[in-house]
Every structure is written in structure tokens, then in C-alpha cells.
Design a protein around this motif. Structure first.
Motif, short mmCIF file in Angstrom:
data_model
loop_
_atom_site.label_atom_id
_atom_site.label_comp_id
_atom_site.label_asym_id
_atom_site.label_seq_id
_atom_site.Cartn_x
_atom_site.Cartn_y
_atom_site.Cartn_z
N PHE A 1 36.72 9.81 40.55
CA PHE A 1 35.44 9.59 41.22
C PHE A 1 35.52 10.22 42.61
N GLN A 2 34.36 10.46 43.21
CA GLN A 2 34.30 11.04 44.54
C GLN A 2 33.40 10.22 45.45
N GLU B 1 41.58 8.89 43.01
CA GLU B 1 42.47 9.22 41.90
C GLU B 1 42.64 8.05 40.94
N PRO B 2 43.13 8.32 39.74
CA PRO B 2 43.26 7.25 38.74
C PRO B 2 44.12 6.08 39.18
N PHE B 3 45.14 6.33 39.99
CA PHE B 3 45.99 5.19 40.37
C PHE B 3 45.24 4.26 41.33
N LEU B 4 44.30 4.78 42.14
CA LEU B 4 43.46 3.92 42.96
C LEU B 4 42.48 3.14 42.10
N LEU C 1 44.28 0.25 40.79
CA LEU C 1 44.44 -0.84 41.75
C LEU C 1 43.21 -1.73 41.82
N CYS C 2 42.07 -1.20 41.41
CA CYS C 2 40.83 -1.97 41.40
C CYS C 2 40.53 -2.56 40.03
N GLY C 3 41.50 -2.53 39.14
CA GLY C 3 41.33 -3.14 37.82
C GLY C 3 40.58 -2.31 36.83
N TYR C 4 40.50 -0.99 37.06
CA TYR C 4 39.76 -0.12 36.15
C TYR C 4 40.74 0.59 35.23
N GLU D 1 46.18 10.37 28.73
CA GLU D 1 45.69 11.70 28.97
C GLU D 1 45.31 11.94 30.42
N VAL D 2 45.27 10.86 31.24
CA VAL D 2 44.91 11.00 32.64
C VAL D 2 46.19 11.21 33.44
#
Length: 885
Positions: free
Chosen positions: A302-303, A319-322, A325-328, A335-336
């Protein structure tokens, strides 16, 4: 498109000339609009070059808010607010044109919001307390008008329910249904301070979040609006709090008006509200607006788009790791891949003991190694170590910094001063204490701290070394009294205080003390605390084996552990309202307007609400004494001798109890009864002149003239104790009245002739009660109530007299304030340019006295500097010099 990402963001625009304070991103995520007083700028985020199209605005008002239409069908529409007007613009074929101008508000518009599903509906709110719903298909007037009494700061349509919208009013939220008339369907008392931001949940039509000046973000559910579901507490007032388009995330930003260095955005997980998950650091000034960019197909990130007071537009990559951290959870985590390591999946990154190795790598790469007096020896990323050397004068400090695995998420680095450092142990311990304190402050907000700690290290080291040299000079001064620095021994300079307590405002007690691990050297030497700085010499004489100075009088235990954390010297603020008899709720409920009986009955009811039954009885007695109905019915109670004694006794009783509120209110209520009783006397022929009448005698001075001399002069009776004028100015110290003998005190209230001026001793005291209570109301912020009390001063405040300019008639040479002379009735001023008498707006030079019509003088001095009369005076320059001197 090749974009130069700075780890987690890139600069999309630097528009120093735009001076924009509103930003909006369109539904496609392609265009960003920046709107200000001078320009409206459009930036295409898909273009690699920083190409900005600017469209000039012909308006003297700033743009308050801006927003693109959230529907794909009308994605070319955008709206901005400017003062009391809404301007609907269309972006088509690289051209921006105005299609609608909506005006119905009478005060400045505070917020606007498009309907989430209907592209033709738009809501706006204003300081004028109205919320309007506009339909662009008929833009001549609002399709629906909602009145809220209090001004609205935010308006937001529900993201799921098409008929609900919410508005924020000071600390309250109102929920409206456009199908159910003009009354709110729900009312939520959310905060005690002003609400700055409001946002509906993206997944539930009943949940919304509010952020306020009280440093909190609260989450509510409309099915149970009485209490917040949970509260998120921050360290500063929150300007905006908005849900993320993924997981349980929330983005917050501080109030821009604070301007105290809080330029970052915080990412929270609403399911884990103890600390932010991430801090977006990059802007050099406060963030004005932020929005999410529409996610592109196939993109795992996301941006976030942010616009700051530094006039830079940043695009942040979430980024995906953030997101984790938000439960997503991404649809296919395998694949990510990680942005910094494409070969490594997010799942592996999240399983590591260190979920954020990248921030330290980023910190090392961005570290400014050219810090004065500091040399970075090494930065070892695998071992998470950094070694630096600071050199100040001949002192050298070699510092090793060890970063724990969870740094910077609430855990500070460890600072160790190496053994080969050339600095004494005292300075080394002081340095470690400062670094630990700063690091703890930074990581408590999930912020990195390396560069800030290194800069602070040099600054602190320079200061400690300077203080150490000063102490040695001071010690030499104490040993040798004949030294030229003997002037430091001043008996009038008090010794520094390390603890204390003070009452502030009306109901606040502030206490402070030194740190827990701080100890006095006097305790070790078995000596007392000196009263002044000059006493240090005497203490040194008693203990000649010890070197004593100001900085070493209080010392701290050395800390030899690696991960030592500093103890904080805390300032405790207590609510002391329960210690006093004055009551803020009573101050809000009490009234003074009306006849005495009505006022007393109302105030008795207010006292009953707060459980002050003693005041209920007092107001009941006061109602019996002053009620005009009793007199009209033939009751002679208001003429009874005990009437006056009873009221004076009541006022004196509450004065002795230090109940400033009740004493002042009784003085005000029965101060206005004087005229009524005098009227009764004139109408009732049965009243004898020898009968005493109760009345509060007006004093012969204004409140601004109360001085120590007058107060002590008025207290001829030995039974009164009046504070000096400086205590009155303080506004809170209440005079304690000792037992007053009836014979001396009542002499000031009784008179055979009601029209005769009598002593003003007691009246002076009553005036003080009113002034002191008015000051209390001012500190509570009850300005209207304060004004009501000040109306009952015996005489009005003196009118302030400032500088006054008078014109002198050239015929009779007399001064006058009007355009015509009061003596000869002729016009006093002729214009030096048109030579016609001046009747309207005029200006004159205060140096040469020449002048004339304001418009003529403005036109003259655009091209000339010398007076038009020919006297040679440079009027503008001479006048400016006179005021500047």
C-alpha cells in the motif's frame, strides 16, 4: 517507472512556491491536488518527472479543505472550501475548470466530505453551526439543512450505510440520518476537549474513531455510544486519526499548530494499543494532510501520501511486514517477498527474532558521520554494534553502542564508555545518564536514536567539561578568599531548591523533588543545607578535607552497569479541588439575575445538587430575608432588626470558613437589595426614622484603586484583618476575619438616616470578596459568570486613558476632539493638498502637524517623502522614528 526510494519513501514533489495547506488524492491514485491561496496544483504520480500543472487562484482566502469525488463515475470532480464558499472543479483533458459555486454558509467552512456512494451528494459544516447537504443536480441551495447549535469541526459520511453521517462539535459527536428530518438520531459525549478528527470504520457501519486535544483516540460503537470501546493514549494532541485500508491499523498525526518537532506519523494496531507499530519519519515540518493511494493490481504494498508544512509531498511504501504488524494477512504470504530482500518471504521475516532488522541498516546508511568533534570508528550491522570517539579539548571518550534485537521498539541501545577513555568517572556517569534518558524517550515512540544521541553526546561532553573547569575555579575561590572571584560569596543569593510544592490556578497542586538516586553530600559530611551561596565557605571551613562546590553539593551514585537506565525527577500535579469549599459546578449553576427571592431559591437548588446542605439552609434563610413577596403580604420580617444581623452573620461565617464563593455571592445578592429596601421605606409611612435598615453601603473607591493604605485605613476596628494589595492581585489568598464584636462591626451597617454616608469598613471587605471571587471565576474560564459578579461592585472600573490626539483650531487656537471647534464652530483642519476642510477620515503628521484627507495623503506619499505643505518634514520617516524611540 523508475523511482528513487529512500528506504521507505520517495519525494514526489517539492513545491516551495505553492504555499498549499490542503491536499487530496483521486480515487484512481493517479492525481494529487494541492490547493492554497495562490495556486491549485495537480501532480500525476504515475509520471517519473516531477511535472506539476499550476492553476492560479484569484482569491484572498486560503483553502480550508479539499477532496476528490470517491466514485469512479465522477472521478474527475473535486471540491475545495474557501472561507464561506465551496468550489466544485472538474479535471478533464489536463484542464481544471470550475463547474459549481456553492454558497449558503455565513461563517467559514471547517470541513467537507463527498458521499461514499452517491457522486452528486456533498456535505459541508461551518462555524455558523449548520451542516448542509448539497445535491449537484440542483446546486442553487442545500437539499438538506441540519442545525447543531454548536459549531461543527468535522463531517463524515458513513462508508457503508448511505444515509448516516457524523459531525463533531467541540467534544461531542452527533449522528444524523438524512431520512429522519433535521434532528440527530444519536448523541455521543466523546471527549472533554475539542475533537479534531473523525473517521468511520471501513468494515463496520456502527464503529467510528475520534481524536482530540486531550491526547487520546477513542473508538465508539453506535449500538452502545455511552462508553468508548477502547482508548488509545498518545503523548500529544492528535490532529487526525484514520483507519488503514488493511488490517487493524490506524494512522495518527499531531496537531500542526503545536509546531514542537513532532513531524512524524504513527502507525498503530488497534488490537495492541500500548505502543505504535511504526513511525514514519521524513518530513522536516508538521504534517498537514495524509491520504491513502488506491492500491494497484498485483502490487503487494500500500502507499501513503503525505503533505507537510515544509511543502514536500512524500509517498510512503507500506511493506508487507508492516501490514503484518497491523494484523493483515496477504492472500498468499509465500508469494509476497520482502522489499529489501526479494529472495526472502515475509513469513520468514516475521518468524525471525528480529522483525525489523532493516531500520538499523537504514539508520547506519543515513547516519551523518561528519559531526563536529566526533569520529565514527565502526558500524557492525551483523553484531549490531557501533563504536565512536568524541574529543573535546584534551578529553577523549570512546563509546560503544550495542543495539538489542528488538530495537527500536521500546528498547533503547546500551551505551558503554570504554576503559581507554581519557575522562574522569563523574563525567562518564553523567554522560551515560544523559544518553540513556534521550534514547529512552526516542524508542518509547518507536523512533531510532543513534544520530540524535551522538550529537547530544558531544554537546553534553562539552558542557560537563566546562562545568568541571568552572567548579575547580570556584573551589580555588573558596580556599583563597582574597581571590578576585570572591564576588561569588553573596549572602543574598539563595541556595538552589531541590523540592517544593505550590498551589497553582484554583484547584491544582504542583509538587516536585530531586531524582531518587540523587543524594546530598551534606548527608555524607553530616552538615546541614546552606541558606545561601556564601554559606559554602563556612561549610568548607568545617570540612577542609572535602572540596565543596555548587555542582558537587548534590551528587549522584556512579553507575557501572552496561544497561543503566536513568531515574526521572518527576513533577506531580494533583487535583486539590476537594480541599476547598469553592465549587466549580456551583459557580456554573449560580445566578445573580432576578429578584432576591428567585435568585436565592435557584441557588439553593444548585447547592442541593452537589450535596452542600449547609448552603441550602443559608440560601433558604437569605430567601426569607430578601423575598419581596414577604413584604407585599404585610410580613415585617424584612424590617426586623435581626434581618441585618443575620445577613452579616452569614457573610462573616462563610468568610471565616474561607468559603469565598458563598461570601461573595451573598454580598452580590444583597448588595442590589439596598435600592429595593429604600423604595419600601419611602412608600411605607409606618416606618420610623429610628428603625434600623439593613443595607450594604457602597464604598467610595473603585476596585482598581484598592491599595494597602486604604485597606488598613478602612480597618479602624481591631477585629478586622485585611490583606495588602499585592495579595489581592494574587487573587486566591482569602482574608481570615477574626471574631468581630457586634458593637464595632454593626456600626458600619446601621444608620438612622438611610441616605447618609456611613463608614465603609465592612463595605471594603465585601468589595474584596467580590474581586477575589471574580478572579477565581476567571481562572476557571467562566468569563460570563465573572462579568456578572463584577457588575455588583459598588463603583465601576476606571476607564483606561491612553494616548489621545487633539486638533487645534487655527482661528481661536483652542483644542477640540471633533472636526468642528467647540468654541467658534468652524472646521479645524484643512487638507494641505486640496485645501478643502476635512469632514471625514483624516491623518496628520505628529511632528509638523500638517495633514488632510486620508486618500489624498496616501496618493501623495506613494511618490513623495516630503510633506505636501512645503515645510520640509519627512513625515513618514519622522513619525516612525518617534514611535521607535
Amino acid at each position: 517507472m523508475a523511482i528513487n526510494w529512500n528506504s521507505e519513501y520517495y519525494v514526489a514533489l517539492e513545491g516551495k512556491d505553492l504555499q498549499a495547506n490542503a491536499m487530496a488524492v483521486d480515487i484512481t491514485g493517479t492525481y494529487v491536488m494541492l490547493a492554497g491561496r495562490r495556486y491549485i496544483a495537480i501532480r500525476n504520480l504515475d509520471e517519473e518527472c516531477e511535472i506539476v500543472q499550476k492553476f492560479p487562484r484569484q482569491s484572498k482566502y486560503d483553502v480550508g479543505a479539499a477532496e476528490w469525488n470517491p466514485t469512479m463515475h465522477h472521478r474527475e470532480l473535486c471540491v475545495i472550501s474557501s472561507n464561506q464558499r465551496l468550489e466544485v472543479l472538474t479535471w478533464r483533458m489536463e484542464e481544471l475548470t470550475q463547474t459549481h459555486s456553492l454558497k449558503a454558509h455565513t461563517r467559514v467552512i471547517t470541513d467537507l466530505n463527498w458521499h461514499q456512494m452517491d457522486p452528486n451528494l456533498l456535505a459541508s459544516c461551518s462555524v455558523d453551526t449548520f451542516i448542509y447537504i448539497w445535491d449537484l443536480r440542483d446546486s442553487r441551495r442545500p437539499s438538506l439543512s441540519l442545525s447543531a447549535i454548536a459549531e461543527a469541526s468535522q463531517v463524515r459520511w458513513n462508508r457503508i450505510s448511505s444515509n448516516l453521517l457524523a459531525t463533531a462539535h467541540d467534544g461531542d459527536i452527533k449522528i444524523w440520518d438524512q431520512r429522519k428530518g433535521t434532528a440527530p438520531v444519536q448523541y455521543v459525549a466523546a471527549h472533554l476537549a475539542k475533537i479534531h478528527g473523525l473517521d468511520w470504520s471501513r468494515t463496520s457501519e456502527t464503529q467510528f474513531a475520534t481524536c482530540s486535544q486531550d491526547n487520546t483516540v477513542k473508538f465508539f460503537d453506535t449500538t452502545n455510544p455511552r462508553k468508548a470501546e477502547y482508548i488509545l493514549t498518545t503523548n500529544a494532541p492528535v490532529w487526525r486519526a484514520r483507519y488503514t485500508p488493511f488490517g487493524n491499523g490506524l494512522i495518527t498525526v499531531v496537531v500542526p499548530q503545536l509546531r514542537r518537532g513532532e513531524n512524524s506519523l504513527l502507525l498503530w494496531n488497534t488490537a495492541n494499543r500500548a505502543t505504535p507499530m511504526h513511525t514514519f519519519t521524513g518530513h522536516k515540518d508538521v504534517v498537514l494532510e495524509f491520504e491513502w493511494r488506491h492500491k494497484r493490481p498485483g502490487d503487494s504494498c500500500f502507499q501513503l501520501i503525505t503533505w507537510s508544512k515544509d511543502q514536500t509531498l512524500l509517498v510512503w511504501k507500506i511493506e508487507p511486514f508492516l501490514q503484518k504488524l497491523c494484523g493483515y494477512e496477504p492472500e498468499d504470504p509465500q508469494e509476497v517477498t520482502s522489499y529489501h530482500n526479494p529472495k526472502e518471504t515475509v513469513e520468514k521475516v516475521m518468524k525471525k527474532a528480529v522483525p525489523k532488522v532493516e531500520p538499523l541498516q537504514q539508520e547506519f546508511s543515513l547516519l551523518n558521520v561528519h559531526i563536529p568533534n566526533l569520529e565514527v570508528k565502526s558500524m557492525n550491522l551483523p553484531d549490531r554494534l557501533c563504536s565512536v570517539q568524541a574529543t573535546v579539548n584534551k578529553f577523549i571518550v570512546n563509546l560503544q553502542i550495542n543495539f538489542p534485537a528488538t530495537y527500536p521498539h521500546g528498547v533503547p541501545p546500551d551505551f558503554v564508555v570504554q576503559e581507554d577513555s581519557k575522562v574522569d568517572e563523574h563525567i562518564a556517569n553523567q554522560l551515560l545518564q544523559t544518553l540513556n534518558h534521550l534514547a529512552q524517550q526516542r524508542v518509547s515512540k518507536n523512533r531510532t536514536c543513534l544520530e540524535s544521541c551522538l550529537r547530544q553526546m558531544v554537546t553534553t561532553l562539552e558542557q560537563l567539561i566546562t562545568d568541571s573547569e568552572t567548579d575547580r575555579m570556584f573551589e580555588n575561590t573558596l580556599v583563597n578568599p582574597s581571590n578576585s572571584f570572591g564576588g561569588y560569596n553573596d549572602a543574598y543569593i539563595p541556595f538552589p531548591r531541590t523540592s517544593g510544592a505550590k498551589f497553582c490556578s484554583v484547584d491544582t497542586l504542583v509538587c516536585y523533588g530531586r531524582m531518587g538516586h540523587s543524594h546530598r553530600l551534606s548527608a555524607k559530611l553530616d552538615i546541614g543545607t546552606p541558606r545561601a551561596l556564601s554559606a559554602l565557605e563556612n561549610l568548607l571551613a568545617k570540612r577542609s578535607s572535602h572540596k565543596l562546590s555548587i555542582s558537587t553539593y548534590y551528587y549522584q551514585k556512579p553507575r557501572r552497569t552496561k544497561a543503566s537506565k536513568s531515574s526521572k525527577a518527576l513533577v506531580h500535579i494533583y487535583d486539590s479541588s476537594g480541599l476547598f469549599l469553592v465549587h466549580k459546578q456551583l459557580a456554573e449553576e449560580y445566578i445573580l439575575d432576578g429578584d432576591v427571592g428567585t435568585v436565592c431559591k435557584h441557588n439553593a437548588g444548585a447547592a442541593a445538587l452537589v450535596g452542600r446542605w449547609d448552603l441550602v439552609q443559608a440560601w433558604a434563610l437569605a430567601e426569607l430575608v430578601g423575598s419581596p413577596q414577604q413584604v407585599n403580604e404585610g410580613d415585617i420580617w424584612s424590617q426586623h432588626p435581626f434581618n441585618a444581623r443575620l445577613m452579616e452573620s452569614l457573610i462573616s461565617h462563610y468568610a471565616k470558613l474561607n468559603d469565598l464563593q458563598m461570601a461573595a455571592m451573598l454580598c452580590c445578592v444583597f448588595g442590589k437589595e439596598q435600592k429595593y429596601l429604600m423604595g419600601i421605606q419611602q412608600k411605607n409611612a409606618k416606618l420610623s426614622k429610628s428603625q434600623p435598615h439593613f443595607r450594604l453601603v457602597p464604598s467610595t473607591f473603585t476596585s482598581s484603586k484598592i491599595t494597602k493604605h486604604m485597606l488598613h485605613k478602612s480597618c479602624a476596628s481591631p477585629y478586622h484583618t485585611i490583606p495588602p494589595a499585592d495579595i489581592i492581585a494574587e487573587g486566591w489568598v482569602f482574608p481570615y476575619l477574626e471574631s468581630m464584636k457586634t458593637s464595632s462591626s454593626l456600626d458600619c451597617l446601621w444608620s438612622d438616616d438611610p441616605t447618609r454616608t456611613v463608614k465603609s469598613t465592612t463595605s471594603t471587605i465585601y468589595e474584596y470578596y467580590k474581586l477575589a471571587y471574580a478572579e477565581t471565576l476567571y481562572r476557571w474560564g467562566l468569563l460570563y459568570n465573572r462579568a456578572e459578579v463584577l457588575k455588583y461592585l459598588s463603583t465601576s472600573q476606571e476607564t483606561h486613558k491612553g494616548v489621545e490626539f487633539l486638533s487645534e483650531c487655527k482661528h481661536c487656537m483652542k483644542s477640540t476632539r471633533a472636526s468642528n471647534c467647540s468654541s467658534c464652530r468652524r472646521l479645524t483642519l484643512n487638507c494641505t493638498i486640496c485645501h478643502i476642510s476635512v469632514r471625514g477620515s483624516a491623518n496628520c503628521c505628529i511632528v509638523c502637524g500638517h495633514g488632510g484627507h486620508t486618500t489624498h495623503l496616501l496618493q501623495w506619499f506613494k511618490d513623495n517623502e516630503v510633506c505636501p505643505s512645503g515645510c520640509g518634514c519627512k513625515c513618514l520617516i519622522e513619525t516612525a522614528n518617534m514611535f521607535s524611540s
